[in-house]
Design an enzyme around this catalytic site. Structure first.
Site, PDB file in Angstrom:
ATOM      1  N   LYS A  36       0.803  -1.235   0.000  1.00 18.68           N
ATOM      2  CA  LYS A  36       0.000   0.000   0.000  1.00 18.68           C
ATOM      3  C   LYS A  36       0.832   1.280   0.000  1.00 18.68           C
ATOM      4  O   LYS A  36       0.374   2.305  -0.493  1.00 18.68           O
ATOM      5  CB  LYS A  36      -0.941  -0.002   1.205  1.00 18.68           C
ATOM      6  CG  LYS A  36      -0.200   0.141   2.531  1.00 18.68           C
ATOM      7  CD  LYS A  36      -1.129  -0.063   3.712  1.00 18.68           C
ATOM      8  CE  LYS A  36      -0.385   0.227   4.996  1.00 18.68           C
ATOM      9  NZ  LYS A  36      -0.962  -0.461   6.162  1.00 18.68           N
ATOM     10  N   ARG A 134      -5.726   0.465  17.845  1.00 19.67           N
ATOM     11  CA  ARG A 134      -6.389   0.525  16.554  1.00 19.67           C
ATOM     12  C   ARG A 134      -7.249  -0.734  16.497  1.00 19.67           C
ATOM     13  O   ARG A 134      -8.008  -0.963  17.414  1.00 19.67           O
ATOM     14  CB  ARG A 134      -5.371   0.669  15.397  1.00 19.67           C
ATOM     15  CG  ARG A 134      -5.976   1.350  14.161  1.00 19.67           C
ATOM     16  CD  ARG A 134      -4.990   1.526  13.026  1.00 19.67           C
ATOM     17  NE  ARG A 134      -4.636   0.270  12.373  1.00 19.67           N
ATOM     18  CZ  ARG A 134      -3.804   0.190  11.331  1.00 19.67           C
ATOM     19  NH1 ARG A 134      -3.246   1.273  10.840  1.00 19.67           N
ATOM     20  NH2 ARG A 134      -3.533  -0.976  10.775  1.00 19.67           N
TER      21      ARG A 134
END
Ligand SMILES: *Cc1c(COP(=O)(O)O)cnc(C)c1O
Length: 362
Positions: A36, A134
């Site tokens: 990514k 997260r």
């Protein structure tokens, strides 16, 4: 055309070999390469997919994975989705992804249904949150972990492939022997209690690799997921360069469109800049100021470093960046090309801006 991102595929490949040496040879972990950071660039992915040192190819976006799933699978490797899937993308996940990271039972149920429709068994990795806050089931809630595993094991078209953790992303928590041992311990408990074997205990991203050469990666961690370590050669726990890697596999080039002598202090009442920020100026007297044809729309000013150390980035707006070239030995001219190495944010923005061209070097 400029701005242009120069992607040196050979340098990226030597970075890949260097991190594979650490991760696979010395760390006894499988290697998941994360694409990514460079927006799943096709030439980069081709090199990664064909490397015998890579076991999995991962991204956080299904769209990126869809662009290369055929290539990766043809090379005999699994595609991996790192971001917890949205309910609305489960059919694409089942189509393009071989292993997805999950933390929500409602989503896993949808994946199970979709996998049944497709007549396949879909692998998932259950995410555990060790305190970075997260994604993942909070590690202290062993009751919730047990409950999730128990339901997942009932699902006919889902296989629990393993567990994993992500650190140093939101909470900037550094992976250590102590917190990663907790993950291994949770894994062993699941294996004992349910009499199963987990294929993978994934110990984090580029911030975990430094533990290997310190001899502090807990036994039982058998996978690392590396993006920045591979693309930029960075250990992201303590911001050191990983042995055998280089940080200039990617170079950003931009062209000077204006070069003038002007004062360093703007003249008139100071309001806010194009992004609503109140700027701060230092009086450096008269300066030689170069403007390059790239802006905040295409890159991150705080995440790029001029290759010429005598250049200083002054600031910029959406489409312009202003450089101080007063102290440069090189006599820059309008039309000259200025080069920058990139940090993670700069790499991410330049590779996702449609205005930045790409050129490949081998
Ligand atoms: C982005 C990401 C990675 C890779 O991070 P790097 O710091 O680039 O190595 C690994 N795992 C997850 C879950 C991610 O979201």
């Amino acid at each position: 055309m400029y701005p242009k991102l120069i992607i040196d595929v050979n340098k990226l490949e030597s970075n890949l070999n260097a991190v594979a040496e650490i991760t696979r040879e010395r760390g006894h972990c499988s290697l998941m390469i994360v694409t990514k950071g460079l927006c799943a660039d096709q030439e980069m992915v081709k090199m990664v997919a064909n490397s015998p040192k890579v076991d999995y190819v991962a991204d956080s976006r299904v769209k990126n994975i869809a662009s290369y799933a055929d290539m990766v699978r043809a090379a005999g490797k699994k595609t991996v989705l790192l971001r917890i899937p949205m309910h609305d993308e489960v059919s694409e996940v089942i189509k393009y992804v071989d292993l997805s990271f999950n933390s929500e039972l409602s989503t896993i149920r949808l994946l199970n249904k979709e996998a049944e429709k497709a007549g396949i068994v879909h692998d998932i990795l259950l995410m555990i949150d060790l305190g970075d806050l997260r994604e993942g089931i909070f590690f202290q809630r062993e009751d919730l972990i047990r409950q999730a595993v128990s339901e997942i094991l009932e699902m006919k078209n889902i296989r629990l492939y393993g567990i994993g953790v992500n650190l140093t992303c939101y909470g900037a928590i550094i992976p250590k022997y102590e917190n990663l041992s907790k993950l291994v311990e949770i894994g062993r408990k699941i294996e004992e209690e349910f009499a199963i074997q987990l294929q993978m205990i994934s110990g984090g991203n580029s911030s975990s690799i430094y533990l290997i050469d310190k001899g502090e990666l807990p036994e039982g961690i058998n996978n690392l997921r590396l993006g920045e370590a591979f693309l930029l050669g960075n250990d992201t726990a303590y911001e050191t360069r990983l042995p055998g890697t280089t940080g200039d596999g990617l170079l950003l080039q931009a062209q000077i469109i204006e070069l003038k002598e002007k004062p360093s202090l703007p003249i008139g009442e100071v309001g806010v800049d194009a992004f609503g920020q109140k700027p701060y100026y230092e009086d450096r007297g008269m300066m030689k100021r170069a403007i390059i044809g790239i802006g905040k729309q295409d890159t991150d000013l705080d995440s790029m470093t001029p290759v010429d150390p005598q250049i200083e980035i002054m600031g910029g707006s959406s489409d312009h960046i202003i450089l101080d070239v007063t102290h440069c030995d090189r006599a820059y001219q309008v039309g000259d090309i200025v080069e920058f190495t990139l940090g993670y944010g700069g790499m991410l923005k330049t590779s996702t801006s449609p205005y930045v061209e790409r050129e490949y070097k081998r």
